[in-house]
Structure formats: structure tokens, C-alpha cells
Design an enzyme around this catalytic site. Structure first.
Site, short mmCIF file in Angstrom:
data_model
loop_
_atom_site.label_atom_id
_atom_site.label_comp_id
_atom_site.label_asym_id
_atom_site.label_seq_id
_atom_site.Cartn_x
_atom_site.Cartn_y
_atom_site.Cartn_z
N LYS A 1 34.57 45.63 47.44
CA LYS A 1 35.39 44.95 48.45
C LYS A 1 36.80 45.55 48.48
O LYS A 1 37.21 46.23 47.52
CB LYS A 1 35.44 43.45 48.14
CG LYS A 1 36.09 43.12 46.80
CD LYS A 1 35.83 41.66 46.37
CE LYS A 1 36.50 41.36 45.04
NZ LYS A 1 36.10 40.03 44.53
N TYR B 1 70.19 47.93 45.96
CA TYR B 1 70.45 46.74 46.78
C TYR B 1 70.86 45.57 45.91
O TYR B 1 70.27 45.33 44.85
CB TYR B 1 69.18 46.34 47.54
CG TYR B 1 68.90 47.16 48.77
CD1 TYR B 1 69.81 47.20 49.83
CD2 TYR B 1 67.71 47.85 48.90
CE1 TYR B 1 69.53 47.93 50.99
CE2 TYR B 1 67.41 48.58 50.04
CZ TYR B 1 68.34 48.62 51.09
OH TYR B 1 68.06 49.33 52.21
C1 LIG Z 1 35.69 40.20 43.15
C2 LIG Z 1 34.49 39.53 42.62
C3 LIG Z 1 33.73 40.11 41.58
C4 LIG Z 1 34.22 41.29 40.79
O1 LIG Z 1 35.13 40.81 39.83
P1 LIG Z 1 35.80 41.74 38.71
O2 LIG Z 1 36.59 40.80 37.90
O3 LIG Z 1 36.62 42.74 39.46
O4 LIG Z 1 34.68 42.40 37.99
C5 LIG Z 1 32.52 39.52 41.24
N1 LIG Z 1 32.09 38.40 41.86
C6 LIG Z 1 32.81 37.79 42.82
C7 LIG Z 1 32.29 36.55 43.43
C8 LIG Z 1 34.03 38.32 43.22
O5 LIG Z 1 34.75 37.69 44.16
#
Ligand SMILES: *Cc1c(COP(=O)(O)O)cnc(C)c1O
Length: 373
Positions: free
Chosen positions: A46, A267
Site C-alpha cells: 500500500k 526561520y
Molecule cells: C499496513 C498493514 C499491514 C502491514 O503492517 P506492517 O507493520 O508494515 O508489517 C498489515 N495488515 C494491515 C491490516 C495493515 O493495515
């Protein structure tokens, strides 16, 4: 591209190079798959593969043997379908928004159904098409984010016809504290999952994210879903969780100067030199994913020497104290390490008061991306 990197400058006028080691990514995948066997190992890709580029990461993982890919939204599944061969399964963690069902089914995308409402919409399409449509069923075991509530679970267990036409492949849930191996909630969530699983004895389990994998065999289920561990993040505070780094970030110096005691930097004039010092301005800032919370907190490295960030991080630049280096070591065009052998992803995330996931997914599009195997 090889020549450009050997010459040490980024092409196309980029002032930083993000090096992404697809070989390390593949070794991380294989190491997790070995650890998890006989369970299968999916990959969570993702958010553009945690910011590293799903166009390169997806095919590299398929080559490493991965056949199960998770994304968050249907739009990501649509892109991924074009990149990978048809034997791979693509799952959508958030499930579908109403009206997306037909497009998802046409692409053979497998939604994670998080509510009876999502189940009934998927079931309606299956009946309309007189087809069996695959899905994962997610239950909430204690995170209160996504998944069927206990009442919904009981209603479905009492009347499986609510899911008529739906081919449920896995019972899924997600850990809230999987990266903390001693946290009591892990065992609680596992116990709730087993209670629900007893109502659906035909369904194998899909439970562990990266952290969950290091909680031990009991958490593995039949299909694990690592993300951050593949990308070289530290998935767990368990002692044996070493993954290979995948990302390296080097950024250019655009200017150096010497300033006397009392000089204000950046800044808001939040830093005042307490003695004469030498400064370098680097060509990356918060627009490139180096959070403003690194102001007066983080550091860059040059040949292992820590060079603290002084003053506020700007949009396109930040300033470091290079007094620890011999004069004229750094000059216009020099490269310093932001993420690499001396500063891990976890170190910069800690200095920024955030987690490796947020650093990775924020890494800017202005860096030249150099993929190596
Ligand atoms: C993002 C996500 C993962 C992966 O998690 P990591 O901690 O990056 O391994 C797995 N399951 C779900 C439901 C997620 O949202």
C-alpha cells in the site's frame, strides 16, 4: 544511470539521491517466508510500497516468490494488476466503497470485508452475476479500527446465507501492539481471534503484520502480511528481528559558511551560535519528507561524523553544524548521508518523534530514485 551514480551526481537537476536496494528487499522477503513456512507470506505494498515505488517493488517481490499482495484502496489494486501477472492475488485492506464492487470483480481483486454492509454488497454482486466472488473476512479483535464487531460476527455465524455467493478465503484480523512483544494485548487479541475462528472452522487465519511475525508461531496463521519488515524497518522490539536496510538517502550541500558566536540560524531565529562555527546548508527540507520536527533535533552524517541540524528545517533546505569536520571537507556539491550505514531509518524517525513508516511514506518525489539489485 550507472555512470551518473559513479560520477556522484544526481541527474535531471535533483539534489538528492534515494537509493532503493531491491536485492535487500527480496532477501528480506525470502527471510520472512523461510521463517513463516508452512504459512504463506504476502507483501503489503500500500501507499506506493511504503513510498518506495510499487512499480519496482511489486515485480521484485513477485520475482522473489510472493503471490499475495495487499493494498489499501481499489485504485492501488487497479495499478498493481497491470504490473503483475495474473497468478497473483491482490487484496484491498479497506475493502470497497459502495459502487466499486463490479470494477473490483472485473479485475479479480479480493476485498477485505470489514462489515456486514460490505459483505452484503459483495454478496449482492455475486448473486447478480451468478458467480462466487472471493473475499477475506476481517473481524475486530481489539483495535476498533476495521472489521466486524462481535455482534456482526455472531449474526453471520448464525446465518451464513448473509454471505451467499461469497467465497471467504481467510478470517483476518490486525494487531494493535504487534511491535511490542511483551504487550499483553497481543495474547488478548489472539484469544479473541481463536474464539471467532471456532465459529468459522472452515476458514484459515490471516493475522500477523511484520511485528506479529516475531511474536512466535502462534500468531502466524496461514497467511502473514508483512510491510515494514520488507522495507528494512525494525518490525519489533524482539531481539531477533534484524532485517536488511533497503533505503539510503544522500543529499547535496548547496552552501557552506563560517559564522561568529551570536549568529542566528534559520526561520524564527531558533538557533543562536554559542561560539564560532561552520555551517552547511543542505538541499532538502520538509517538502522532501524531512519533517520539521527535525529542527534543532536531527542530524546528517559524513563519513560517520554526526552533523547536527541547527535551526528550523525549511521547505527546500536545512542547515547543519559541520564544525566537527576539518575545514573545507564539505563544499558546494558534496553529498551527506541522511539515511544510510550511520543513520538508520529508526534513528531519524526517533529524532523526528515519529516512526519509520511515516519517514518512508513521506520521502519526497524530488529525489532521484536509484534502484539497485
Ligand atoms: C499496513 C498493514 C499491514 C502491514 O503492517 P506492517 O507493520 O508494515 O508489517 C498489515 N495488515 C494491515 C491490516 C495493515 O493495515
Amino acid at each position: 544511470m550507472g555512470e551518473v551514480v559513479r560520477l556522484g551526481y544526481a541527474p535531471s537537476g535533483c539534489s538528492g539521491v534515494l537509493t532503493i536496494d531491491l536485492g535487500a528487499l527480496q532477501r528480506n522477503y525470502r527471510a520472512l517466508a523461510d521463517r513463516l513456512r508452512p504459512a504463506a507470506t504476502a507483501a503489503v505494498v500500500k501507499a506506493d510500497a511504503y513510498g518506495l515505488g510499487v512499480d519496482q517493488v511489486g515485480p521484485a517481490l513477485q520475482t522473489a516468490g510472493c503471490r499475495d499482495f495487499f493494498v489499501a484502496q481499489l485504485s492501488e489494486a487497479v495499478s498493481l494488476r497491470r504490473l503483475l501477472t495474473h497468478e497473483v492475488r491482490i487484496y484491498v485492506l479497506n475493502g470497497l466503497q459502495p459502487g466499486e464492487e463490479a470494477a473490483a470483480a472485473d479485475l479479480a481483486v479480493v476485498p477485505v470485508l470489514n462489515s456486514l454492509e460490505q459483505l452484503s454488497l459483495w454478496s449482492a454482486l455475486a448473486k447478480q452475476r451468478d458467480a462466487r466472488l472471493p473475499a477475506l473476512l476481517q473481524v475486530d479483535t481489539g483495535m476498533s479500527r476495521l472489521g466486524l464487531s462481535r455482534q456482526e460476527v455472531d449474526a453471520l455465524a448464525a446465518d451464513r446465507s448473509l454471505g451467499e455467493g461469497v467465497d471467504l478465503r481467510f478470517l483476518m484480523s490486525h494487531l494493535a501492539c504487534g511491535d511490542e512483544h511483551a504487550h499483553g494485548q497481543n495474547a488478548e487479541q489472539l484469544a479473541v481471534l481463536h474464539q471467532v475462528a471456532a465459529l468459522f472452522p472452515d476458514l484459515p487465519l490471516c493475522f500477523a503484520n511484520s511485528g506479529g511475525i516475531f511474536l512466535g508461531h502462534g500468531f502466524h496463521g496461514s497467511l502473514a502480511r508483512p510491510g515494514i519488515a520488507l522495507y528494512g524497518g525494525t518490525p519489533s522490539d524482539a531481539p531477533d528481528a534484524g532485517m536488511q536496510p533497503v533505503v539510503r538517502l544522500d543529499v547535496r550541500v548547496v552552501q557552506t559558511r563560517s559564522v561568529p558566536a551570536g549568529t542566528r540560524v534559520g526561520y524564527g531565529a531558533t538557533y543562536v551560535a554559542s561560539a564560532e562555527m561552520r555551517l552547511a546548508t543542505l538541499a532538502a527540507g520538509y517538502a522532501d519528507g524531512l519533517p520539521r520536527s527535525l529542527s534543532n533535533a536531527g542530524a546528517a552524517y559524513y563519513e560517520g561524523v554526526r552533523l547536527p541540524i541547527v535551526g528550523r528545517v525549511s521547505m527546500d533546505s536545512l542547515t547543519i553544524d559541520i564544525s566537527a569536520l576539518p575545514a573545507s571537507t564539505l563544499r558546494l556539491g558534496s553529498m551527506v548521508e541522511i539515511i544510510g550505514p550511520h543513520q538508520s531509518l529508526e534513528m531519524i524517525a526517533a529524532d523526528a518523534g515519529t516512526i519509520s513508516y511515516e519517514i518512508l511514506t513521506s520521502l519526497g518525489r524530488r529525489f532521484h530514485r536509484h534502484y539497485v539489485v
